[in-house]
Design an enzyme around this catalytic site. Structure first.
Site, PDB file in Angstrom:
ATOM      1  N   ASN A   1       0.855  -1.194   0.000  1.00 38.47           N
ATOM      2  CA  ASN A   1       0.000   0.000   0.000  1.00 38.47           C
ATOM      3  C   ASN A   1       0.884   1.236   0.000  1.00 38.47           C
ATOM      4  O   ASN A   1       2.045   1.179   0.435  1.00 38.47           O
ATOM      5  CB  ASN A   1      -0.893   0.008   1.246  1.00 38.47           C
TER       6      ASN A   1
ATOM      7  N   HIS B   1       0.768   5.266   1.398  1.00 41.00           N
ATOM      8  CA  HIS B   1       0.013   6.134   2.300  1.00 41.00           C
ATOM      9  C   HIS B   1       0.632   7.524   2.292  1.00 41.00           C
ATOM     10  O   HIS B   1       1.864   7.657   2.338  1.00 41.00           O
ATOM     11  CB  HIS B   1       0.035   5.539   3.717  1.00 41.00           C
TER      12      HIS B   1
ATOM     13  N   SER C   1       4.684   6.999   2.348  1.00 40.05           N
ATOM     14  CA  SER C   1       5.303   5.723   2.741  1.00 40.05           C
ATOM     15  C   SER C   1       4.702   4.577   1.937  1.00 40.05           C
ATOM     16  O   SER C   1       3.479   4.503   1.771  1.00 40.05           O
ATOM     17  CB  SER C   1       5.018   5.412   4.217  1.00 40.05           C
TER      18      SER C   1
ATOM     19  N   ASP D   1      -3.034   1.034   8.043  1.00 46.91           N
ATOM     20  CA  ASP D   1      -1.867   1.909   7.827  1.00 46.91           C
ATOM     21  C   ASP D   1      -0.737   1.618   8.823  1.00 46.91           C
ATOM     22  O   ASP D   1       0.090   2.494   9.104  1.00 46.91           O
ATOM     23  CB  ASP D   1      -2.248   3.403   7.921  1.00 46.91           C
TER      24      ASP D   1
END
Ligand code: GRF
Length: 247
Positions: free
Chosen positions: A131, A133, A160, A169
């Site tokens: 992912n 973020h 990040s 997260d």
């Protein structure tokens, strides 16, 4: 004509099979919900042979996501899977797992996928889910990261790339890129600066993974056989600005 079971058939020659398998591109499925500018960065990297694999499908939980058009324009299978058509988070994630697995991905990339994932989903793809973020994690998990950073008067912000775990997260960070917050910045300008950095580091992290250089080990991410530091690798504002030809 009958043939002994041991006789090698020309269609399944062992050496040929091996060669074909070894040269097969690593497969990526990208999940989006909206604009898909990070998806575009990945598509562009692939076009320049800089992704280390092939994006085989883009899936959106929003049927009108602009990113689906980006995928179609690039000749990539674009799938709309509206979450509203499912009774529960579990039912949607179950359907999503099925669509993803049909594409046999080596890696699943979340690129602005605005859904909280169920533990079942995360466990299914654990270690091959990345992912991005818009903050220097662990700071500013959740939404509205740019506005919150400005409200706090921080001088440094960023983005990040991390492996996804069940903690929202909260998964281990692979790489970050920093940006200096200027006196004149508002949430929109900060978002633009962070986005440019996202487009820089996400294709790099994906390539590391697809080339087998990056894994999620027992203790956290490993790059080229070395454990990464707790916040991953950090690209400074100056280094990112130079890469991006910023003023
Ligand atoms: C990015 O800011 C990303 O960090 C976050 O969602 C946003 C997606 O933007 N996860 P885009 O759709 O890639 O333009």
């Amino acid at each position: 004509m009958s043939r002994s079971v041991d006789a090698p058939s020309p269609a399944s020659d062992t050496l040929n099979d091996f060669t074909a398998e070894a040269s097969q591109a690593r497969r990526v499925v990208v999940l989006i919900s909206g604009n898909g500018s990070n998806l575009q960065a990945l598509i562009d990297a692939q076009a320049y042979d800089e992704l280390g694999g092939e994006i085989v499908a883009v899936i959106s939980n929003q049927a009108d996501a602009y990113g689906l058009k980006r995928a179609r324009d690039a000749g990539i299978d674009a799938v709309a899977l509206p979450h509203r058509e499912y009774d529960s988070r579990e039912a949607f994630d179950g359907a999503l797992i099925k669509v993803i697995e049909r594409h046999e991905p080596d890696l699943i990339v979340l690129a602005g996928f605005m859904r909280i994932l169920t533990p079942l989903f995360v466990q299914r793809f654990y270690g091959r889910l990345l992912n991005i973020h818009p903050s220097l994690l662990p700071a500013y998990q959740g939404l509205d990261t740019h506005a919150r950073a400005l409200d706090d008067g921080v001088t440094e912000h960023g983005c990040s790339v991390h492996f996804v775990t069940e903690e929202l997260d909260g998964g281990p960070v692979v790489v970050q890129a920093a940006v200096t917050v200027d006196a004149g910045d508002d949430a929109a300008s900060l978002k633009d600066k962070v986005h440019a950095r996202e487009h820089l580091i996400y294709p790099i992290a994906v390539k590391w993974f697809l080339e087998g250089r990056l894994q999620l080990g027992q203790q956290g991410p490993i790059l080229d056989g070395m454990p990464l530091p707790p916040q991953g690798l950090r690209l400074s504002h100056a280094d990112a600005a130079e890469e991006l030809d910023e003023e």
